[in-house]
Design an enzyme around this catalytic site. Structure first.
Site: not given
Length: 250
Positions: A25-30, A102
C-alpha cells in the site's frame, strides 16, 4: 473499491492452510506518519506521473461539515514524481480499516500504481524493481472535492480547521517532517510552500505549532537495513522544469 492484486506466499506445505494474500500500500499523506494498521514492512520510494496536491476536503478527520479541512490527493502530471512510503500487509484486516478510513469517510477511490523503491535490500525482500502498490486517490467525482484554489486560501483553511482526528495543521506539518527526515533532498514545492504559509498564519494568531500537533505518533521502522540515511539522488528529486525549483524549509 478496486479489486486487490496480491502475491501469495506459499510455504510449500500441502497440509497447511492456504496462505493469506499480501499487498503493498502506497502512502503519500497521513499514512506516511500514522498508518493506523499493522504491517510487515515499510520502505520509502516514489511513484511517477503524479504530484501531491491538497485539493481534497475532509469533514470526518481534519475538519467539519461547516469548515472542511484540506488533505492530500494525487493529480496526474506526466513529469511528476511523488515520494512516500509503501507498507506490506497480509490479510484483510488492514484493507478493511483503510476502506473505512479512506473511502467511506474520506471520499477516496483505489487504484494500482507502480511503486519504485528508493533502495533495493535483502531486508525488504525487494530487488529494486518497480512493483504495483495499492493507492487511495480522491478525484473530482467525490462530494468532498475542493480542487485547485489559491495556495494562500488552502493554507488559511488548514491553519483554522480541526476535526475528530486532530488539527489540520498536524496533518500538514507531520507530512513535511516525514519528507525532511526520511527523504532528505527530495523536493515537494507545493507541500513546503504550503507549510511555510501555514506556519506564518499560526504565528500571526499567537499560537504555538506544538500545541496543534497532538501526541507524537509511534516511530515507524522504515528502510531499517540502512545504517545511515542517504540523500535522495538528484535524478529523482522532483519534476525538473526549465527554472529552478524553490523549496521553503521553515
Amino acid at each position: 473499491m478496486a479489486a486487490v492484486q496480491v502475491d501469495i506466499n506459499n510455504n510449500n506445505n500441502s497440509h497447511s492452510e492456504t496462505a493469506e494474500a499480501s499487498v503493498w500500500i502506497f502512502g503519500y499523506g497521513s499514512l506516511c506518519w500514522y498508518p493506523g494498521f499493522e504491517y510487515e514492512k515499510c520502505i520509502t520510494g516514489y511513484i511517477r506521473g503524479y504530484v501531491r496536491r491538497f485539493w481534497q476536503g475532509n469533514t470526518t478527520h481534519r475538519g467539519t461539515l461547516d469548515k472542511p479541512g484540506r488533505v492530500a490527493t494525487l493529480i496526474e502530471d506526466k513529469e511528476g514524481i511523488t515520494w512516500g512510503c509503501a507498507f506490506k500487509v497480509t490479510g484483510q484486516l488492514a484493507l478493511d480499516y483503510l476502506k473505512q478510513r479512506e473511502c467511506t469517510l474520506g471520499g477516496y477511490q483505489t487504484d494500482y500504481i507502480r511503486f519504485y523503491p528508493r533502495k533495493a535490500s535483502e531486508w525488504s525482500g525487494i530487488s529494486g524493481q518497480a512493483f504495483p502498490a495499492l493507492v487511495y486517490i480522491a478525484t473530482p467525482k467525490n462530494d468532498l472535492w475542493i480542487g485547485e484554489e489559491p495556495l494562500v486560501e488552502t493554507a488559511r483553511q488548514i491553519a483554522e480547521c480541526q476535526g475528530p482526528s486532530g488539527h489540520n495543521v498536524e496533518y500538514l506539518i507531520r507530512l513535511a517532517i516525514f519528507m525532511r527526515e526520511e527523504l532528505p533532498g527530495a523536493c515537494d514545492e507545493h507541500l513546503f510552500e504550503l507549510e511555510g504559509l501555514v506556519r506564518r498564519f499560526v504565528a500571526e494568531a499567537n499560537v504555538a505549532i506544538t500545541s496543534l500537533l497532538g501526541s507524537a505518533p509511534r516511530r515507524i521502522r522504515r528502510d531499517s537495513h540502512e545504517e545511515v540515511r542517504r540523500h535522495v539522488s538528484f535524478e529523482f528529486t522532483a519534476r525538473v522544469p526549465e527554472k529552478k525549483l524553490r523549496c521553503l524549509h521553515i
